[in-house]
Design a protein around this motif. Sequence first.
Motif, PDB file in Angstrom:
ATOM      1  N   TRP B 109       0.834  -1.209   0.000  1.00 38.82           N
ATOM      2  CA  TRP B 109       0.000   0.000   0.000  1.00 38.82           C
ATOM      3  C   TRP B 109       0.864   1.253   0.000  1.00 38.82           C
ATOM      4  O   TRP B 109       0.380   2.353  -0.235  1.00 38.82           O
ATOM      5  N   TRP B 126      -0.548   4.684  -1.598  1.00 40.40           N
ATOM      6  CA  TRP B 126      -2.005   4.791  -1.565  1.00 40.40           C
ATOM      7  C   TRP B 126      -2.388   5.699  -0.379  1.00 40.40           C
ATOM      8  O   TRP B 126      -1.670   5.714   0.634  1.00 40.40           O
ATOM      9  N   ARG B 461      -5.797   6.525 -11.016  1.00 39.10           N
ATOM     10  CA  ARG B 461      -5.303   6.096  -9.721  1.00 39.10           C
ATOM     11  C   ARG B 461      -5.722   6.967  -8.539  1.00 39.10           C
ATOM     12  O   ARG B 461      -6.015   8.160  -8.666  1.00 39.10           O
ATOM     13  N   SER B 463      -5.107   8.906  -5.072  1.00 37.94           N
ATOM     14  CA  SER B 463      -4.003   9.686  -4.507  1.00 37.94           C
ATOM     15  C   SER B 463      -4.531  10.582  -3.404  1.00 37.94           C
ATOM     16  O   SER B 463      -5.692  10.982  -3.409  1.00 37.94           O
ATOM     17  N   GLN B 473      -9.348   8.790  -1.512  1.00 38.29           N
ATOM     18  CA  GLN B 473      -9.298   7.511  -0.780  1.00 38.29           C
ATOM     19  C   GLN B 473     -10.603   6.734  -0.850  1.00 38.29           C
ATOM     20  O   GLN B 473     -10.637   5.567  -0.458  1.00 38.29           O
ATOM     21  N   THR B 492      -3.345   2.432  -7.023  1.00 35.74           N
ATOM     22  CA  THR B 492      -2.161   3.299  -7.017  1.00 35.74           C
ATOM     23  C   THR B 492      -0.901   2.489  -7.279  1.00 35.74           C
ATOM     24  O   THR B 492       0.045   2.966  -7.898  1.00 35.74           O
TER      25      THR B 492
END
Lengths: 182, 523
Positions: B109, B126, B461, B463, B473, B492
């Motif tokens: 992660w 992440w 992705r 971020s 998230q 991510t």
Amino acid sequence: MTAETFIRIDKHPEKNGMTRRELLKSATALSAAFVVGPGFLAASNAAWATEVEALKPETFATLVQMARDIYPHDHVGDEFYVNAVKGYDTKEAAPDIEQGIRLLNAAARLKQYDNYLSIGWERDRVKVLETLQSTPFFQRIRGGLVTGLYNQKALWPLFGYEGESFSQGGYLDRGFNDINWL
Amino acid sequence: MAAPFELNDNNVVVIIGTGAGGGVLANELAQQGVSVVALEAGGRYLPQDYVNDEWESFGQLAWTDPRTTSGDWRVAKDFAGLPAWIVKAVGGSTTHWAGASLRFQAHEWKSATHYGEVEGANLLDWPIDAAEMAPWYEKAEEKLRVTRTGGREGLPGCNNYLVFEKGAKALGYEEVSTGRMAINSEPNDDRLACRQTGFCFQGCKWGAKWSSAYTDIPRGEATGNLEVRDRAQAARILHGDDGKVTGVEYFDQDGNLQMQQARVVCVAGNSYESPRLLLNSASSMFPDGLANSSGQVGRNYMRHMTASVYGIFDKPVKMWRGTTMAGIIQDEARHDPSRGFVGGYEMETLALGLPFMAAFLNPGAWGREFTTALDSYENMAGMWIVGEDMPQETNRITLSDSVKDQFGLPVVDVHFSDHPNDIAMRNHAYQQGSAIYDAVGATRTLPTPPYPSTHNLGTNRMSENPGDGVVNQWGRAHDILNLYVSDGSQFTSGAAENPTLTIVALAMRQADHIVGELASKNL
């Protein structure tokens, strides 16, 4: 070896009336892989026979040999290679295939052979094929064989492959873990 | 039972795609009373429809609409029009997946933190971590009834596994098992137990493998809150003057353009179609496409470092008998830069039937080196290798300027080149994979190149900083309050693990978040 030992290309109009049976009979007298007659081909052992409609018989015979040389399996009979390229024997496909086989024979002549089928050793035929392998013709034939040859269900048992097993309840009770040599 | 919603019903959540992300999200929202319209480009197929024949099934299920390719990856040469092998059907690629259900390792992660500066890699942590995801993984494992979790038994090992296991143990590997699989070892959750039939990639005819097609989708529909419109190709997401999305234009099964109004839009069309839709939705307000102020939509495309190794023995293996992905070695999944690369890889058994073996063993190859390998098909064992690949900004999905689909929409070009880290890892894996089979007496090993991509990740992705990625998230677009991404494109990092369990866990978590946001009138 020459082309004549592998095939007999019959160009004489008076033979056009020859029946398949007669030709098969004459074919069995030869040790050839197959015989080309007017409009059809047959295995020398009469294991298979096929009629050609749009392609010249000698073109089709060359195509079958080319197919075997691309994906040679000694335990796989000619009939599977014939099936794999039979789809090119159409009015639409024939001009390109005739052109491609002319190219192949020209490549063979560049290496001092009469034509592709006259080359006795696979290794020497492969050298001729290698000179053509980037051509659209070669790639078309090779690409077509990947499914045309290997997706024939009748061929799978020759490789041990069993295909679907759902109809028999899978392998849970039929040897999914039966390996005995580890 | 379907719940027909009106096209002008602007209270619905519209989800595009019904696979591991979209299918799960649709059901989870429907279970909690949220009205959902799911648009699925493909048709609807159930276990009785699946075909245990590789090419016929491919014709039934695979996404074969045109795509173009570029970059130095071999797939661009061998399968120029087929960069990915994914499914176009209700249930998406959960129809086709092998069932491996692995959690990310904690460090994965936070790849930027743990791997440090890797030249040419666009690594990023992440905005979530292992502790945040642990309860969602548990829920996902329960939903999928993953073996070796929640007290469930592992699957028995088939021949292909037994060869693999013996070689692995001979090499001293310790983390070797039949794995955590979303395939029932016992009947469970209205799904039968595995019959070791093979053809996991063609859709499980027993329904032993979890797929959203026959679990989440019908269960969501049964609530009356979910309507799935199949053969509906999303074309464009619309927005209002306030920048919020208002609906989705799509081509229905008759090819007619329709517009479904929406309160929220969730994009879950896999890592090609999701960025494609955002890019195709460009407007005067968002000239570079929706949610793309960072310029990261379509970038950082990851497909996992993949490879296969087949071993040929002097006696039969019959690898096709049994579960396709029948076991795993996890010892190399750790991050250990002493091996010459960052990140790690999993080794998982894999079996292909003769027709696919011929197509994928060494694409383009011909002659005896190739055919003598196939001659030994019955004596082959096989494994697939799946490792973390590096996100690179230049590996990306863009819109083709020349090729359009049957609806006139630009298709994607998929550009990919291996990172040196990917190549170093693949070479290490080839060596280890071959050593495993050599240890059991292989007479020949075949290091096999990557297949068309099945794990497509990273193109929208997640971020923390809106400048670094597309979604936050929660998978919510940084730029647009009521637009979400709900599939593997929000990854991510790729991690070493097969992505489906993580996609499902993220979708369940996102559903919980959306329900909360709807309840508190933030959406």
